[in-house]
Enzyme design. Sequence first.
Site, short mmCIF file in Angstrom:
data_model
loop_
_atom_site.label_atom_id
_atom_site.label_comp_id
_atom_site.label_asym_id
_atom_site.label_seq_id
_atom_site.Cartn_x
_atom_site.Cartn_y
_atom_site.Cartn_z
N LYS A 9 0.82 -1.21 0.00
CA LYS A 9 0.00 0.00 0.00
C LYS A 9 0.86 1.27 0.00
CE LYS A 9 -3.97 -2.25 2.18
NZ LYS A 9 -5.09 -2.09 3.14
N TYR A 49 -12.71 -2.75 -3.69
CA TYR A 49 -13.28 -2.61 -2.35
C TYR A 49 -14.81 -2.54 -2.38
CZ TYR A 49 -8.60 -1.92 -0.36
OH TYR A 49 -7.30 -2.11 0.06
N ASN A 112 -2.35 -0.27 6.81
CA ASN A 112 -1.94 -1.57 7.33
C ASN A 112 -1.03 -2.36 6.37
OD1 ASN A 112 -3.90 -2.17 5.52
ND2 ASN A 112 -5.26 -3.23 6.94
N HIS A 115 -2.35 -5.38 1.19
CA HIS A 115 -3.58 -6.12 0.89
C HIS A 115 -3.16 -7.53 0.51
CE1 HIS A 115 -7.30 -7.45 -0.99
NE2 HIS A 115 -6.51 -7.95 -1.93
N GLU A 126 -8.82 -11.03 -8.45
CA GLU A 126 -7.96 -9.87 -8.19
C GLU A 126 -6.72 -9.87 -9.08
OE1 GLU A 126 -7.33 -9.95 -3.94
OE2 GLU A 126 -9.36 -9.22 -3.55
N1 UDP Z 1 -10.24 -0.70 6.57
C1 UDP Z 1 -10.32 0.49 7.28
N2 UDP Z 1 -11.08 0.51 8.43
C2 UDP Z 1 -11.73 -0.58 8.91
C3 UDP Z 1 -11.64 -1.78 8.17
C4 UDP Z 1 -10.88 -1.82 7.01
O1 UDP Z 1 -9.76 1.50 6.88
O2 UDP Z 1 -12.39 -0.48 9.95
C5 UDP Z 1 -9.41 -0.75 5.34
C6 UDP Z 1 -8.05 -1.42 5.59
O3 UDP Z 1 -7.06 -0.73 4.84
C7 UDP Z 1 -8.30 -2.82 5.07
C8 UDP Z 1 -9.20 -2.54 3.87
O4 UDP Z 1 -10.06 -1.50 4.34
O5 UDP Z 1 -7.09 -3.47 4.73
C9 UDP Z 1 -10.00 -3.73 3.40
O6 UDP Z 1 -10.78 -4.21 4.46
P1 UDP Z 1 -11.00 -5.77 4.68
O7 UDP Z 1 -12.11 -5.92 5.65
O8 UDP Z 1 -11.12 -6.47 3.36
O9 UDP Z 1 -9.65 -6.20 5.45
P2 UDP Z 1 -8.35 -7.01 4.98
O10 UDP Z 1 -8.82 -8.12 4.07
O11 UDP Z 1 -7.44 -6.04 4.27
O12 UDP Z 1 -7.75 -7.53 6.25
MG MG Z 2 -10.06 -7.99 2.42
#
Ligand code: UDP
Ligand code: MG
Length: 153
Positions: A9, A49, A112, A115, A126
Amino acid sequence: MEKTLVILKPCTLQRGLIGEVISRFEKKGLKLAGIKMTWLTDKVLNEHYAHLSDKPFFQRLKNAMSIIPVIVCCWEGIDAVRVVRAMTGATNGRNAAPGTIRGDYSMSSQENIVHASDSPENAAIELARFFKDGELFDYTWLQTACVYANDEC
Ligand code: UDP
Ligand code: MG
């Protein structure tokens, strides 16, 4: 062998952690099948997303993911999707276990670091979203014989 998508990211590029994170996947024994730098568009982020489009942080997340370019990469290995997700850790870096990428480098639920695809089905979707024909490479990887037993692959 299974393939999975990882996006390094914008926060990872800003913090100078690209090499460090890629190095973790290399050291684990995953094979790099493709890698490139790209600037994510609103159209791609809306698709990528879509499962979060009703969340209050959706626009903020899209802004953060398009503020500077990202590095997209494809890692290959037996059970690569599950292995890479386990290495990635919980979504919120503050909750992610030490030893995981997010647990070691992130203090945020948004910023974080990576991805990672969450299922083989989504990995295929993807990878097709981020890599064109000819951008993923099938080549002889000399480490295979050291990384796996000969009856594993
Ligand atoms: N995200 C965020 N706030 C939240 C949850 C998710 O900003 O409360 C962002 C974060 O960057 C995350 C991305 O949205 O990696 C995609 O969310 P997902 O639930 O798919 O989590 P991941 O698969 O990345 O763990
Ligand atoms: Mg995810």
